[in-house]
Design a protein around this motif. Structure first.
Motif, PDB file in Angstrom:
ATOM      1  N   ILE A 113       0.839  -1.204   0.000  1.00 31.66           N
ATOM      2  CA  ILE A 113       0.000   0.000   0.000  1.00 31.66           C
ATOM      3  C   ILE A 113       0.867   1.245   0.000  1.00 31.66           C
ATOM      4  O   ILE A 113       0.606   2.213  -0.728  1.00 31.66           O
ATOM      5  N   LEU A 114       1.941   1.225   0.794  1.00 28.82           N
ATOM      6  CA  LEU A 114       2.825   2.383   0.865  1.00 28.82           C
ATOM      7  C   LEU A 114       3.540   2.612  -0.462  1.00 28.82           C
ATOM      8  O   LEU A 114       3.657   3.756  -0.927  1.00 28.82           O
ATOM      9  N   VAL A 115       4.018   1.541  -1.086  1.00 28.70           N
ATOM     10  CA  VAL A 115       4.663   1.678  -2.402  1.00 28.70           C
ATOM     11  C   VAL A 115       3.675   2.243  -3.417  1.00 28.70           C
ATOM     12  O   VAL A 115       4.010   3.124  -4.222  1.00 28.70           O
ATOM     13  N   GLY A 116       2.429   1.737  -3.389  1.00 26.15           N
ATOM     14  CA  GLY A 116       1.407   2.266  -4.285  1.00 26.15           C
ATOM     15  C   GLY A 116       1.141   3.742  -4.039  1.00 26.15           C
ATOM     16  O   GLY A 116       0.980   4.531  -4.982  1.00 26.15           O
ATOM     17  N   SER A 117       1.136   4.131  -2.770  1.00 28.99           N
ATOM     18  CA  SER A 117       0.906   5.535  -2.421  1.00 28.99           C
ATOM     19  C   SER A 117       2.060   6.414  -2.894  1.00 28.99           C
ATOM     20  O   SER A 117       1.847   7.514  -3.413  1.00 28.99           O
ATOM     21  N   PHE A 118       3.292   5.915  -2.728  1.00 27.25           N
ATOM     22  CA  PHE A 118       4.452   6.649  -3.234  1.00 27.25           C
ATOM     23  C   PHE A 118       4.373   6.801  -4.756  1.00 27.25           C
ATOM     24  O   PHE A 118       4.739   7.839  -5.307  1.00 27.25           O
ATOM     25  N   THR A 119       3.922   5.755  -5.419  1.00 24.70           N
ATOM     26  CA  THR A 119       3.803   5.799  -6.878  1.00 24.70           C
ATOM     27  C   THR A 119       2.833   6.884  -7.312  1.00 24.70           C
ATOM     28  O   THR A 119       3.133   7.691  -8.204  1.00 24.70           O
ATOM     29  N   LEU A 120       1.658   6.923  -6.682  1.00 25.90           N
ATOM     30  CA  LEU A 120       0.674   7.952  -7.017  1.00 25.90           C
ATOM     31  C   LEU A 120       1.195   9.353  -6.700  1.00 25.90           C
ATOM     32  O   LEU A 120       1.008  10.286  -7.480  1.00 25.90           O
ATOM     33  N   THR A 121       1.865   9.485  -5.558  1.00 26.04           N
ATOM     34  CA  THR A 121       2.427  10.783  -5.186  1.00 26.04           C
ATOM     35  C   THR A 121       3.475  11.222  -6.201  1.00 26.04           C
ATOM     36  O   THR A 121       3.501  12.383  -6.623  1.00 26.04           O
ATOM     37  N   GLY A 122       4.333  10.287  -6.601  1.00 25.40           N
ATOM     38  CA  GLY A 122       5.355  10.601  -7.590  1.00 25.40           C
ATOM     39  C   GLY A 122       4.766  10.989  -8.928  1.00 25.40           C
ATOM     40  O   GLY A 122       5.237  11.931  -9.584  1.00 25.40           O
ATOM     41  N   ILE A 123       3.713  10.276  -9.349  1.00 26.93           N
ATOM     42  CA  ILE A 123       3.062  10.600 -10.619  1.00 26.93           C
ATOM     43  C   ILE A 123       2.461  12.003 -10.562  1.00 26.93           C
ATOM     44  O   ILE A 123       2.621  12.800 -11.502  1.00 26.93           O
ATOM     45  N   SER A 124       1.788  12.327  -9.460  1.00 27.65           N
ATOM     46  CA  SER A 124       1.177  13.656  -9.340  1.00 27.65           C
ATOM     47  C   SER A 124       2.257  14.744  -9.327  1.00 27.65           C
ATOM     48  O   SER A 124       2.096  15.805  -9.924  1.00 27.65           O
ATOM     49  N   GLY A 156       9.624  15.380   1.374  1.00 27.54           N
ATOM     50  CA  GLY A 156      10.821  14.655   1.788  1.00 27.54           C
ATOM     51  C   GLY A 156      10.996  14.572   3.296  1.00 27.54           C
ATOM     52  O   GLY A 156      11.296  13.503   3.840  1.00 27.54           O
ATOM     53  N   THR A 157      10.806  15.694   3.981  1.00 25.23           N
ATOM     54  CA  THR A 157      11.000  15.710   5.438  1.00 25.23           C
ATOM     55  C   THR A 157      10.057  14.732   6.131  1.00 25.23           C
ATOM     56  O   THR A 157      10.464  13.974   7.026  1.00 25.23           O
ATOM     57  N   GLU A 158       8.803  14.737   5.710  1.00 24.80           N
ATOM     58  CA  GLU A 158       7.814  13.850   6.323  1.00 24.80           C
ATOM     59  C   GLU A 158       8.122  12.382   6.003  1.00 24.80           C
ATOM     60  O   GLU A 158       7.946  11.504   6.856  1.00 24.80           O
ATOM     61  N   THR A 159       8.601  12.135   4.790  1.00 29.28           N
ATOM     62  CA  THR A 159       8.945  10.765   4.408  1.00 29.28           C
ATOM     63  C   THR A 159      10.089  10.233   5.259  1.00 29.28           C
ATOM     64  O   THR A 159      10.027   9.111   5.775  1.00 29.28           O
ATOM     65  N   ILE A 160      11.137  11.034   5.412  1.00 28.31           N
ATOM     66  CA  ILE A 160      12.283  10.600   6.212  1.00 28.31           C
ATOM     67  C   ILE A 160      11.874  10.397   7.661  1.00 28.31           C
ATOM     68  O   ILE A 160      12.303   9.437   8.319  1.00 28.31           O
ATOM     69  N   THR A 161      11.026  11.289   8.178  1.00 30.37           N
ATOM     70  CA  THR A 161      10.547  11.134   9.555  1.00 30.37           C
ATOM     71  C   THR A 161       9.815   9.813   9.721  1.00 30.37           C
ATOM     72  O   THR A 161      10.031   9.079  10.701  1.00 30.37           O
TER      73      THR A 161
END
Length: 200
Positions: A113-124, A156-161
């Motif tokens: 689910i997280l990988v899918g969410s990253f994919t959608l975020t990256g596409i947007s 990025g900051t939120e992802t690293i956190t």
């Protein structure tokens, strides 16, 4: 969300160190590739349940990610460098959740689910950047970049956190991943609304 606020704090020391690295002959692309490799290494370490070593590799990867831009600013920014940077970033963003998915079977659904969410975020993110470039829009809110950086709840900051918390508290991976996946989806909605307003 916090990236643009942190830039004035982290950019001066990064730029100073990046200038020194450039003087000894290191290139931005070399540091980008090193950061990507170390980030993937973090995912591998996490997959073998070496969470603290994975955390150390994760943090070094992000240091390299900051330094490559600093070196480029001290020398020359290129379109290929910008391309390499974003590919390296997303290789890292995918490697860490995959690592947690291998670390424990119960993690796998939430890792996907997280990988899918990253994919959608990256596409947007990239779709907005393409439309912004087409219209000649520019911003330096996130520092001088090769393309337009549209802000959002999950940056990025939120992802690293989130990744740091996962490494420190791997038993709560599913909860952290679920919360952060929701933040990613909110970011996609934010960018979609922004795109509707900015690109009618």
């Amino acid at each position: 969300m916090f990236d643009s606020r942190l830039r004035p704090i982290i950019d001066p020391p990064l730029n100073a160190l990046g200038a020194r690295m450039a003087r000894i002959g290191l290139t931005a692309n070399q540091v980008t590739l090193a950061g990507g490799a170390v980030g993937i290494g973090a995912g591998v370490a996490i997959g073998f349940q070496y969470y603290l070593p994975g955390l150390v590799l994760l943090l070094f990867s992000r240091l390299f990610d900051g330094l490559d831009g600093a070196i480029a600013r001290a020398t020359k920014q290129t379109d290929f460098g910008g391309y390499l940077d974003i590919v390296s970033d997303f290789a890292f963003y995918i490697a860490v959740p995959i690592g947690f998915g291998f670390a424990a079977p119960a993690n796998l659904p939430f890792a996907l689910i997280l990988v899918g969410s990253f994919t959608l975020t990256g596409i947007s993110f990239l779709a907005y950047a393409v439309m912004a470039a087409k219209r000649g829009l520019e911003t330096e809110a996130h520092g001088k970049k090769s393309f337009f950086y549209n802000t959002g709840l999950a940056e990025g900051t939120e992802t690293i956190t989130a990744f740091v918390l996962m490494c420190l508290f791997p038993q709560y991976f599913a909860i952290i991943a679920a919360i952060y996946s929701a933040m990613c989806l909110i970011t996609v909605i934010q960018r979609t609304i922004a795109a509707k307003v900015d690109f009618p």
